[in-house]
Write a protein that holds these residues in place. Structure first.
Motif, PDB file in Angstrom:
ATOM      1  N   ILE A   3      32.920  40.155  49.855  1.00 19.41           N
ATOM      2  CA  ILE A   3      33.736  39.808  48.604  1.00 19.41           C
ATOM      3  C   ILE A   3      35.037  39.905  48.815  1.00 19.41           C
ATOM      4  O   ILE A   3      35.676  40.812  49.565  1.00 19.41           O
ATOM      5  N   LEU A   4      35.866  38.879  48.159  1.00 18.29           N
ATOM      6  CA  LEU A   4      37.263  38.943  48.200  1.00 18.29           C
ATOM      7  C   LEU A   4      37.785  39.758  47.084  1.00 18.29           C
ATOM      8  O   LEU A   4      37.328  39.535  45.740  1.00 18.29           O
ATOM      9  N   GLY A   5      38.602  40.741  46.935  1.00 16.27           N
ATOM     10  CA  GLY A   5      39.042  41.476  45.846  1.00 16.27           C
ATOM     11  C   GLY A   5      40.652  40.830  45.732  1.00 16.27           C
ATOM     12  O   GLY A   5      41.451  40.920  46.623  1.00 16.27           O
ATOM     13  N   ILE A   6      41.108  41.022  44.387  1.00 12.78           N
ATOM     14  CA  ILE A   6      42.463  40.640  44.102  1.00 12.78           C
ATOM     15  C   ILE A   6      43.061  42.033  43.121  1.00 12.78           C
ATOM     16  O   ILE A   6      42.401  41.994  42.143  1.00 12.78           O
ATOM     17  N   GLU A   7      43.971  42.392  43.366  1.00 18.77           N
ATOM     18  CA  GLU A   7      44.743  43.282  42.409  1.00 18.77           C
ATOM     19  C   GLU A   7      46.315  43.067  42.262  1.00 18.77           C
ATOM     20  O   GLU A   7      47.062  42.896  43.128  1.00 18.77           O
ATOM     21  N   THR A   8      46.594  43.039  40.944  1.00 12.81           N
ATOM     22  CA  THR A   8      47.963  42.357  40.605  1.00 12.81           C
ATOM     23  C   THR A   8      48.431  43.289  39.161  1.00 12.81           C
ATOM     24  O   THR A   8      48.898  42.930  38.597  1.00 12.81           O
ATOM     25  N   SER A   9      47.812  44.421  38.983  1.00 11.11           N
ATOM     26  CA  SER A   9      47.928  45.332  37.615  1.00 11.11           C
ATOM     27  C   SER A   9      49.379  45.797  37.420  1.00 11.11           C
ATOM     28  O   SER A   9      49.647  45.921  36.308  1.00 11.11           O
ATOM     29  N   SER A  14      47.725  42.601  46.090  1.00 11.64           N
ATOM     30  CA  SER A  14      47.041  43.274  47.027  1.00 11.64           C
ATOM     31  C   SER A  14      45.718  41.977  47.038  1.00 11.64           C
ATOM     32  O   SER A  14      45.385  41.754  45.931  1.00 11.64           O
ATOM     33  N   ALA A  15      45.252  41.770  48.064  1.00 13.83           N
ATOM     34  CA  ALA A  15      43.980  41.042  48.268  1.00 13.83           C
ATOM     35  C   ALA A  15      43.228  41.757  49.482  1.00 13.83           C
ATOM     36  O   ALA A  15      43.893  42.328  50.580  1.00 13.83           O
ATOM     37  N   ALA A  16      42.004  42.000  49.618  1.00 13.39           N
ATOM     38  CA  ALA A  16      41.134  42.416  50.417  1.00 13.39           C
ATOM     39  C   ALA A  16      39.909  41.714  50.640  1.00 13.39           C
ATOM     40  O   ALA A  16      39.199  41.143  49.764  1.00 13.39           O
ATOM     41  N   VAL A  17      39.275  41.887  51.685  1.00  8.07           N
ATOM     42  CA  VAL A  17      37.660  41.582  51.873  1.00  8.07           C
ATOM     43  C   VAL A  17      37.065  42.973  52.266  1.00  8.07           C
ATOM     44  O   VAL A  17      37.414  43.457  53.231  1.00  8.07           O
ATOM     45  N   VAL A  18      36.109  42.995  51.374  1.00 10.62           N
ATOM     46  CA  VAL A  18      35.017  43.906  51.835  1.00 10.62           C
ATOM     47  C   VAL A  18      33.565  43.484  52.051  1.00 10.62           C
ATOM     48  O   VAL A  18      33.130  42.492  51.410  1.00 10.62           O
ATOM     49  N   GLU A  19      32.832  44.030  53.081  1.00 15.14           N
ATOM     50  CA  GLU A  19      31.538  43.678  53.532  1.00 15.14           C
ATOM     51  C   GLU A  19      30.727  44.826  53.505  1.00 15.14           C
ATOM     52  O   GLU A  19      31.064  45.714  54.355  1.00 15.14           O
ATOM     53  N   ASN A  20      29.784  44.703  52.607  1.00 13.94           N
ATOM     54  CA  ASN A  20      28.594  46.019  52.518  1.00 13.94           C
ATOM     55  C   ASN A  20      29.447  47.346  52.646  1.00 13.94           C
ATOM     56  O   ASN A  20      29.099  48.045  53.289  1.00 13.94           O
ATOM     57  N   SER A  21      30.392  47.554  51.570  1.00 14.48           N
ATOM     58  CA  SER A  21      31.524  48.600  51.395  1.00 14.48           C
ATOM     59  C   SER A  21      32.244  48.999  52.609  1.00 14.48           C
ATOM     60  O   SER A  21      33.050  49.932  52.483  1.00 14.48           O
ATOM     61  N   LYS A  22      32.424  48.181  53.706  1.00 14.64           N
ATOM     62  CA  LYS A  22      33.143  48.311  54.443  1.00 14.64           C
ATOM     63  C   LYS A  22      34.516  47.118  54.458  1.00 14.64           C
ATOM     64  O   LYS A  22      34.470  46.209  54.371  1.00 14.64           O
ATOM     65  N   ILE A  74      34.157  36.825  44.063  1.00 19.67           N
ATOM     66  CA  ILE A  74      35.432  37.657  44.244  1.00 19.67           C
ATOM     67  C   ILE A  74      35.301  38.346  42.852  1.00 19.67           C
ATOM     68  O   ILE A  74      34.661  38.430  42.019  1.00 19.67           O
ATOM     69  N   ALA A  75      36.224  39.534  43.227  1.00 23.32           N
ATOM     70  CA  ALA A  75      36.414  40.459  42.212  1.00 23.32           C
ATOM     71  C   ALA A  75      37.995  40.642  41.838  1.00 23.32           C
ATOM     72  O   ALA A  75      38.787  40.578  42.666  1.00 23.32           O
ATOM     73  N   VAL A  76      38.408  40.728  40.492  1.00 17.68           N
ATOM     74  CA  VAL A  76      39.714  40.732  40.106  1.00 17.68           C
ATOM     75  C   VAL A  76      39.905  41.729  38.992  1.00 17.68           C
ATOM     76  O   VAL A  76      39.259  42.098  38.279  1.00 17.68           O
ATOM     77  N   THR A  77      41.146  42.564  39.451  1.00 17.10           N
ATOM     78  CA  THR A  77      41.578  43.336  38.047  1.00 17.10           C
ATOM     79  C   THR A  77      41.883  42.620  36.852  1.00 17.10           C
ATOM     80  O   THR A  77      42.635  41.944  36.824  1.00 17.10           O
ATOM     81  N   TYR A  78      41.221  43.094  35.777  1.00 19.69           N
ATOM     82  CA  TYR A  78      41.593  42.567  34.454  1.00 19.69           C
ATOM     83  C   TYR A  78      42.061  43.452  33.502  1.00 19.69           C
ATOM     84  O   TYR A  78      42.657  43.084  32.443  1.00 19.69           O
ATOM     85  N   GLN A  79      41.970  44.712  33.824  1.00 18.98           N
ATOM     86  CA  GLN A  79      42.544  45.967  32.746  1.00 18.98           C
ATOM     87  C   GLN A  79      42.496  47.215  33.558  1.00 18.98           C
ATOM     88  O   GLN A  79      42.071  47.305  34.733  1.00 18.98           O
ATOM     89  N   PRO A  80      43.353  48.054  33.123  1.00 20.89           N
ATOM     90  CA  PRO A  80      44.561  47.922  32.400  1.00 20.89           C
ATOM     91  C   PRO A  80      45.956  47.649  33.294  1.00 20.89           C
ATOM     92  O   PRO A  80      45.619  47.560  34.659  1.00 20.89           O
ATOM     93  N   GLY A  81      46.789  47.302  32.402  1.00 23.97           N
ATOM     94  CA  GLY A  81      47.985  46.984  33.515  1.00 23.97           C
ATOM     95  C   GLY A  81      49.220  46.249  32.616  1.00 23.97           C
ATOM     96  O   GLY A  81      49.187  46.321  31.457  1.00 23.97           O
ATOM     97  N   LEU A  82      50.208  45.803  33.411  1.00 26.72           N
ATOM     98  CA  LEU A  82      51.258  44.797  32.821  1.00 26.72           C
ATOM     99  C   LEU A  82      50.514  43.558  32.703  1.00 26.72           C
ATOM    100  O   LEU A  82      49.992  42.987  33.487  1.00 26.72           O
ATOM    101  N   ILE A  83      50.745  42.851  31.119  1.00 31.79           N
ATOM    102  CA  ILE A  83      49.891  41.949  31.020  1.00 31.79           C
ATOM    103  C   ILE A  83      50.360  40.712  31.702  1.00 31.79           C
ATOM    104  O   ILE A  83      49.486  39.987  32.238  1.00 31.79           O
ATOM    105  N   GLY A  84      51.512  40.319  32.216  1.00 34.95           N
ATOM    106  CA  GLY A  84      52.192  39.358  32.592  1.00 34.95           C
ATOM    107  C   GLY A  84      51.391  39.485  34.478  1.00 34.95           C
ATOM    108  O   GLY A  84      50.996  38.620  34.964  1.00 34.95           O
ATOM    109  N   SER A  85      51.501  40.469  35.072  1.00 38.65           N
ATOM    110  CA  SER A  85      51.029  40.824  36.360  1.00 38.65           C
ATOM    111  C   SER A  85      49.242  40.619  36.202  1.00 38.65           C
ATOM    112  O   SER A  85      48.952  39.907  37.061  1.00 38.65           O
TER     113      SER A  85
END
Ligand code: KG4
Ligand code: ZN
Length: 342
Positions: A3-9, A14-22, A74-85
């Motif tokens: 899974i590709l993760g994306i975080e910009t809250s 940040s972006a990460a790749v996780v495989e079977n929790s690793k 892929i997984a992405v942060t959608y809440q909470p945080g700064l709306i523009g980010s």
């Protein structure tokens, strides 16, 4: 599953790749420009996310030696945080999902922190208590499963990280001041000044840090002509005493919650859990009182995409894939306490 993760809250791209929790990669770019403004400027934060997001995702895939075709979602942060980010991350993720036909899982940032202990230790027995302590949050959660948790206590005013940052500003330190106070405190005497421990005797698991901030402001005004005239040894003692006051309440309320709910495992998460005094003190207490403590590595404590990818993987494994081609979800800035608790 990969899974590709994306975080910009907020102010970490940040972006990460996780495989079977690793974690295969977890790239975090912290925006330092905000120090010139004494706090995060939302418009600047979203512009920087926009400039960096493609490159950070590319780097995360390269470091994980992963081709886009190998991703299961892929997984992405959608809440909470700064709306523009949040909008930068969610729109990037929606476009990526559409272009490459990958399921897209929207993730709550705070849930990411709650379960971030699993990045450190793959097996943590439920139920456990997580303290999410950052610049925006100070919340104690009783966590019963991967889908069930409840808030058992929270700050009534400033978050602990906000207290570090605002007190740092009073002391003339750059934003964010937590790590600087931590460093100065290492050479200071935590017992020299008795600053208030807000709500320590209250009959609940809540916190309050705004009184501490005010007390430091009055203390400085009373004893020094201005900030620059504070002798270095005094500054170190003030930092150590402030840090001790914050850490004392965080730990006191957390241990009280463990005892009240009869829980054997404690997890800390969020930027403030990088604090060395907090980490050492909770570790020592866990041995003395006989509870398990999970303290994730600093890269998993601060805002990061690995915690988002981890939860995304879990949700993808437990829900039909088709559910995750729905792009109707919206970035939502509303803080967790203002929403219905789950
Ligand atoms: O979780 P985080 O990266 O971002 C959010 O606020 O969501 O946390 C940042 C906060 C800031 O308030 C910063 O001052 C604080 O974490 N922090 C620390 C330390 N390192 C970061 N506070 C105390 N001691 C530290 N070593
Ligand atoms: Zn956070």
């Amino acid at each position: 599953m990969k899974i590709l993760g994306i975080e910009t809250s907020c102010d970490e791209t940040s972006a990460a790749v996780v495989e079977n929790s690793k974690t295969l990669s977890n790239i975090i770019s912290s925006q330092t420009v905000h120090k010139y403004y004494g706090g995060v400027v939302p418009e600047i934060a979203s512009r920087i996310h926009l400039q960096l997001i493609s490159k950070i995702v590319e780097d995360a895939l390269n470091e994980a030696k992963t081709d886009i075709s190998e991703l299961d979602g892929i997984a992405v942060t959608y809440q909470p945080g700064l709306i523009g980010s949040l909008l930068v991350g969610t729109n990037f993720a929606k476009a990526f999902s559409l272009r490459y036909s990958k399921p897209l899982v929207p993730i709550d940032h705070i849930e990411g922190h709650i379960y971030s202990g699993f990045l450190e230790k793959s097996e943590i027995e439920f139920p456990f208590i997580t303290l999410v302590v950052s610049g925006g949050h100070t919340i104690l959660f009783l966590v019963s499963s991967f889908t069930q948790y409840q808030i058992i206590g929270a700050t009534r005013d400033d978050a602990a990280g906000e207290a570090f940052d605002k007190i740092g500003k009073i002391l003339g330190l750059d934003y964010p001041a937590g790590a600087k106070i931590d460093k100065l405190a290492k050479e200071g005497n935590p017992k020299r000044f008795a600053f208030p421990r807000g709500l320590i005797n209250s009959n609940d698991f809540d916190f309050s840090f705004s009184g501490l901030k005010t007390s430091v402001r009055y203390f400085i005004e009373k004893h020094y002509k201005n900030v620059v005239s504070i002798p270095e040894s005094d500054l170190k003692d003030i930092c150590a005493s402030v840090q001790e006051a914050i850490v004392d309440v965080l730990i006191y309320k957390s241990v009280k919650a463990l005892e009240f709910y009869n829980i054997g495992t404690f997890v800390i998460a969020g930027g403030v859990s990088a604090n060395s005094r907090l980490r050492n003190k909770i570790q020592g207490l866990s041995v003395e009182k006989g509870f398990n403590v999970v303290i994730p590595k600093i890269q998993y404590c601060m805002d990061n995409a690995a915690m988002i990818a981890l939860l995304g993987e879990l949700k993808l494994k437990n829900t039909p894939k088709e559910t995750f081609f729905d792009y109707a979800f919206k970035a939502n800035p509303t803080p967790i306490r203002s929403r219905k608790s789950s």
